[in-house]
Design a protein around this motif. Structure first.
Motif, PDB file in Angstrom:
ATOM      1  N   LEU A  79     105.549 -96.842 -26.998  1.00 21.62           N
ATOM      2  CA  LEU A  79     105.398 -95.958 -28.153  1.00 21.62           C
ATOM      3  C   LEU A  79     106.435 -94.836 -28.138  1.00 21.62           C
ATOM      4  N   GLY A  80     106.988 -94.545 -26.947  1.00 23.84           N
ATOM      5  CA  GLY A  80     107.984 -93.490 -26.852  1.00 23.84           C
ATOM      6  C   GLY A  80     109.247 -93.774 -27.636  1.00 23.84           C
ATOM      7  N   ASP A  81     109.546 -95.057 -27.890  1.00 24.91           N
ATOM      8  CA  ASP A  81     110.718 -95.412 -28.692  1.00 24.91           C
ATOM      9  C   ASP A  81     110.442 -95.371 -30.193  1.00 24.91           C
ATOM     10  N   ILE A  82     109.172 -95.511 -30.597  1.00 21.62           N
ATOM     11  CA  ILE A  82     108.874 -95.677 -32.022  1.00 21.62           C
ATOM     12  C   ILE A  82     107.996 -94.563 -32.587  1.00 21.62           C
ATOM     13  N   ARG A  83     107.547 -93.627 -31.750  1.00 26.41           N
ATOM     14  CA  ARG A  83     106.727 -92.522 -32.200  1.00 26.41           C
ATOM     15  C   ARG A  83     107.288 -91.203 -31.659  1.00 26.41           C
ATOM     16  N   GLU A  84     106.782 -90.116 -32.189  1.00 25.11           N
ATOM     17  CA  GLU A  84     107.184 -88.796 -31.712  1.00 25.11           C
ATOM     18  C   GLU A  84     106.628 -88.578 -30.300  1.00 25.11           C
ATOM     19  N   LYS A  85     107.532 -88.347 -29.341  1.00 19.83           N
ATOM     20  CA  LYS A  85     107.133 -88.239 -27.935  1.00 19.83           C
ATOM     21  C   LYS A  85     106.244 -87.026 -27.677  1.00 19.83           C
ATOM     22  N   LYS A  86     106.487 -85.916 -28.346  1.00 19.37           N
ATOM     23  CA  LYS A  86     105.702 -84.712 -28.104  1.00 19.37           C
ATOM     24  C   LYS A  86     104.226 -84.958 -28.404  1.00 19.37           C
ATOM     25  N   THR A  87     103.918 -85.531 -29.540  1.00 20.27           N
ATOM     26  CA  THR A  87     102.535 -85.811 -29.922  1.00 20.27           C
ATOM     27  C   THR A  87     101.890 -86.778 -28.945  1.00 20.27           C
ATOM     28  N   LEU A  88     102.631 -87.808 -28.554  1.00 21.70           N
ATOM     29  CA  LEU A  88     102.118 -88.810 -27.627  1.00 21.70           C
ATOM     30  C   LEU A  88     101.780 -88.183 -26.275  1.00 21.70           C
ATOM     31  N   ILE A  89     102.654 -87.327 -25.778  1.00 18.97           N
ATOM     32  CA  ILE A  89     102.437 -86.675 -24.483  1.00 18.97           C
ATOM     33  C   ILE A  89     101.182 -85.818 -24.507  1.00 18.97           C
ATOM     34  N   ILE A  90     100.992 -85.022 -25.527  1.00 10.66           N
ATOM     35  CA  ILE A  90      99.838 -84.125 -25.600  1.00 10.66           C
ATOM     36  C   ILE A  90      98.534 -84.918 -25.723  1.00 10.66           C
ATOM     37  N   LEU A  91      98.550 -85.989 -26.510  1.00 12.86           N
ATOM     38  CA  LEU A  91      97.359 -86.829 -26.646  1.00 12.86           C
ATOM     39  C   LEU A  91      96.963 -87.451 -25.306  1.00 12.86           C
ATOM     40  N   LEU A  92      97.929 -87.961 -24.578  1.00 14.81           N
ATOM     41  CA  LEU A  92      97.640 -88.586 -23.292  1.00 14.81           C
ATOM     42  C   LEU A  92      97.131 -87.575 -22.273  1.00 14.81           C
ATOM     43  N   LEU A  93      97.653 -86.359 -22.307  1.00  9.42           N
ATOM     44  CA  LEU A  93      97.158 -85.325 -21.399  1.00  9.42           C
ATOM     45  C   LEU A  93      95.695 -85.003 -21.680  1.00  9.42           C
ATOM     46  N   GLY A  94      95.296 -85.026 -22.949  1.00 11.59           N
ATOM     47  CA  GLY A  94      93.888 -84.819 -23.275  1.00 11.59           C
ATOM     48  C   GLY A  94      93.010 -85.934 -22.717  1.00 11.59           C
ATOM     49  N   LEU A  95      93.476 -87.170 -22.822  1.00  6.91           N
ATOM     50  CA  LEU A  95      92.701 -88.303 -22.324  1.00  6.91           C
ATOM     51  C   LEU A  95      92.584 -88.299 -20.803  1.00  6.91           C
ATOM     52  N   VAL A  96      93.664 -87.945 -20.122  1.00  2.00           N
ATOM     53  CA  VAL A  96      93.590 -87.943 -18.662  1.00  2.00           C
ATOM     54  C   VAL A  96      92.705 -86.801 -18.160  1.00  2.00           C
ATOM     55  N   THR A  97      92.625 -85.709 -18.910  1.00  2.91           N
ATOM     56  CA  THR A  97      91.709 -84.625 -18.547  1.00  2.91           C
ATOM     57  C   THR A  97      90.273 -85.143 -18.490  1.00  2.91           C
ATOM     58  N   LYS A 344     115.318 -97.078 -24.082  1.00  6.71           N
ATOM     59  CA  LYS A 344     115.007 -96.539 -22.759  1.00  6.71           C
ATOM     60  C   LYS A 344     113.517 -96.632 -22.424  1.00  6.71           C
ATOM     61  N   SER A 345     112.651 -96.284 -23.384  1.00 10.49           N
ATOM     62  CA  SER A 345     111.219 -96.304 -23.099  1.00 10.49           C
ATOM     63  C   SER A 345     110.731 -97.723 -22.827  1.00 10.49           C
ATOM     64  N   ARG A 346     111.229 -98.690 -23.589  1.00 15.31           N
ATOM     65  CA  ARG A 346     110.783-100.068 -23.372  1.00 15.31           C
ATOM     66  C   ARG A 346     111.316-100.622 -22.055  1.00 15.31           C
ATOM     67  N   LEU A 347     112.559-100.328 -21.732  1.00 17.53           N
ATOM     68  CA  LEU A 347     113.087-100.755 -20.439  1.00 17.53           C
ATOM     69  C   LEU A 347     112.314-100.088 -19.306  1.00 17.53           C
ATOM     70  N   ASN A 348     111.976 -98.820 -19.496  1.00 13.99           N
ATOM     71  CA  ASN A 348     111.205 -98.106 -18.491  1.00 13.99           C
ATOM     72  C   ASN A 348     109.814 -98.720 -18.344  1.00 13.99           C
ATOM     73  N   THR A 349     109.263 -99.204 -19.449  1.00 13.12           N
ATOM     74  CA  THR A 349     107.968 -99.879 -19.392  1.00 13.12           C
ATOM     75  C   THR A 349     108.027-101.095 -18.481  1.00 13.12           C
ATOM     76  N   ILE A 350     109.021-101.938 -18.689  1.00 16.26           N
ATOM     77  CA  ILE A 350     109.150-103.141 -17.868  1.00 16.26           C
ATOM     78  C   ILE A 350     109.329-102.775 -16.402  1.00 16.26           C
ATOM     79  N   TYR A 351     110.218-101.822 -16.162  1.00 21.86           N
ATOM     80  CA  TYR A 351     110.496-101.437 -14.783  1.00 21.86           C
ATOM     81  C   TYR A 351     109.253-100.847 -14.106  1.00 21.86           C
ATOM     82  N   MET A 352     108.589 -99.909 -14.782  1.00 26.09           N
ATOM     83  CA  MET A 352     107.495 -99.200 -14.139  1.00 26.09           C
ATOM     84  C   MET A 352     106.211-100.018 -14.073  1.00 26.09           C
ATOM     85  N   VAL A 353     105.982-100.934 -15.024  1.00 27.56           N
ATOM     86  CA  VAL A 353     104.840-101.837 -14.892  1.00 27.56           C
ATOM     87  C   VAL A 353     104.996-102.678 -13.626  1.00 27.56           C
ATOM     88  N   THR A 354     106.194-103.221 -13.431  1.00 26.19           N
ATOM     89  CA  THR A 354     106.454-103.992 -12.214  1.00 26.19           C
ATOM     90  C   THR A 354     106.325-103.115 -10.978  1.00 26.19           C
TER      91      THR A 354
END
Length: 409
Positions: A79-97, A344-354
């Protein structure tokens, strides 16, 4: 202001770039958020005692956390390649809390496993921040910028163990998760003010973005090589850290949870190498740095095998292990990001999932090896994972050399 404007977004807006203050904020954010994955490692022995289960059973908690992280990377990071990263980051921080609070109130091993999986699933903010930093960096400085941000991430990994070990010893393992939830809430508020809006770098839909991952895997041999190496090296890293608390509770050490956590401080020497590894990758080519780092990691396990029952040998092994794994991580990510800059985000996805599938495998194998063969088994499993990664690196050196700006990736 934490940023300046110097480039165009797709809609004609100015794209922000890095300033020193924003770079520092990104590094700190990576460290604070990634720590959630590692709080449990020094606490595993105490958790096992609390729930009256074996070392092998409680080891599933570390494995589930890392598997959750791998799934979160697959689902959220593209989603980092196709959505606004700032909004995505804040939403995920709420969920991990919320997920961290769930861990703290878990009353049995099943609930703890579900909550730990949820923590891993939602703790993917660092892997959105790292591509963001690379996106904002000048192309010729990407290795250095990634190295600086990753050094913050590595400090978070290492200090998480120290902090959780001390807090677990003083207040109980549950207290660490309540404190972590508070930190994530504060971080969400801070980043809401500090982060710039960067827009998207791709016009793909979410389903198209996920489907494109398979295309990158099949068409980019260097991506496959870097990902497999990263997973195996991180697996060897997890083999050690998930068994350390059990090892040092026995003779000749008889150490408690707080000492297990303090070993994380020793690894700071390795984390401090991250920016240097980034600069070396920019200058000499990341492939060379990856190979050297893998060799250092193998040396670490040789030291742990032969000298791990001596305190100075255990300390030396920890330093070499962190140095090697982190040096390889920086260099692998630098060469992965250079392959397709707009993905970059999609390549990072493949790398970090592995990467984290390898980590979860290492946690699983490490505790099984400990249960069956104790310390020698741990060192054997960790060393074998590194040997396989070196074989992959050697094969890639011979057949899949990719050159970019004169540097062998």
């Amino acid at each position: 202001m934490n940023y300046k404007h110097n480039a165009q977004l797709s809609g004609g807006q100015q794209r922000p770039s890095l300033s020193p203050s924003l770079l520092l904020i990104l590094a700190i954010s990576c460290g604070l958020s990634v720590a959630n994955l590692y709080y449990n490692q020094p606490l595993l022995a105490d958790m096992a005692q609390s729930f009256h289960v074996s070392a092998s059973q409680i080891g599933n908690i570390s494995m589930l956390t890392q598997l959750g992280y791998a799934l979160g990377l697959f689902l959220f990071v593209p989603l980092g390649d196709i959505r606004e990263k700032k909004t995505l980051i804040i939403l995920l921080l709420g969920l991990v809390t919320l997920s961290l609070l769930f861990v703290g109130i878990s009353k049995n091993l099943t609930l703890l496993g579900v909550a730990s999986f949820a923590v891993g699933l939602t703790t993917v903010v660092p892997q959105i921040i790292v591509p963001l930093a690379a996106q904002l960096a000048e192309p010729q400085q990407q290795g250095r910028i990634v190295g600086i941000v990753m050094s913050g991430l590595f400090f978070g990994i290492l200090l998480a163990r120290t902090i959780s070990g001390i807090i677990g010893s003083l207040l109980g393992w549950q207290a660490m998760y309540f404190i972590a939830a508070g930190l994530m809430f504060i971080l969400a508020l801070m980043l809401g003010k500090a982060l710039p809006k960067t827009g998207s770098t791709s016009n793909l839909s979410y389903s198209q973005s996920l489907y494109s991952l398979w295309g990158y895997i099949t068409k980019l041999p260097l991506l496959r090589e870097a990902s497999l190496m990263g997973g195996l090296l991180f697996g060897s890293f997890s083999v050690f850290w998930t068994t350390l608390a059990f090892f040092i509770k026995q003779p000749p050490y008889y150490y408690g949870t707080e000492i297990a956590g303090l070993f994380g401080l020793i690894g700071v020497a390795g984390a401090s190498f991250a920016p240097i590894a980034g600069r070396l990758a920019d200058k000499k080519g990341p492939r060379i740095v990856v190979g050297i780092a893998a060799g250092v990691t193998l040396l670490a396990y040789l030291v742990l095998w032969l000298l791990g029952h001596h305190l100075w040998g255990l300390i030396l092994g920890v330093i070499l292990l962190d140095l090697g794994v982190q040096g390889a991580q920086i260099s692998n990510q630098a060469r992965v990001y250079a392959l397709v800059p707009e993905a970059k985000s999609r390549l990072n996805t493949i790398y970090m999932v592995t990467y984290f599938i390898g980590g979860s495998l290492g946690s699983f194998l490490g505790l099984r090896a400990w249960s069956l063969w104790q310390w020698k088994g741990v060192c054997l499993v960790g060393g074998l994972m590194i040997l396989v990664s070196i074989i992959i690196w050697t094969a890639g050196w011979k057949s899949n050399q990719v050159k970019l700006s004169g540097k062998v990736l």
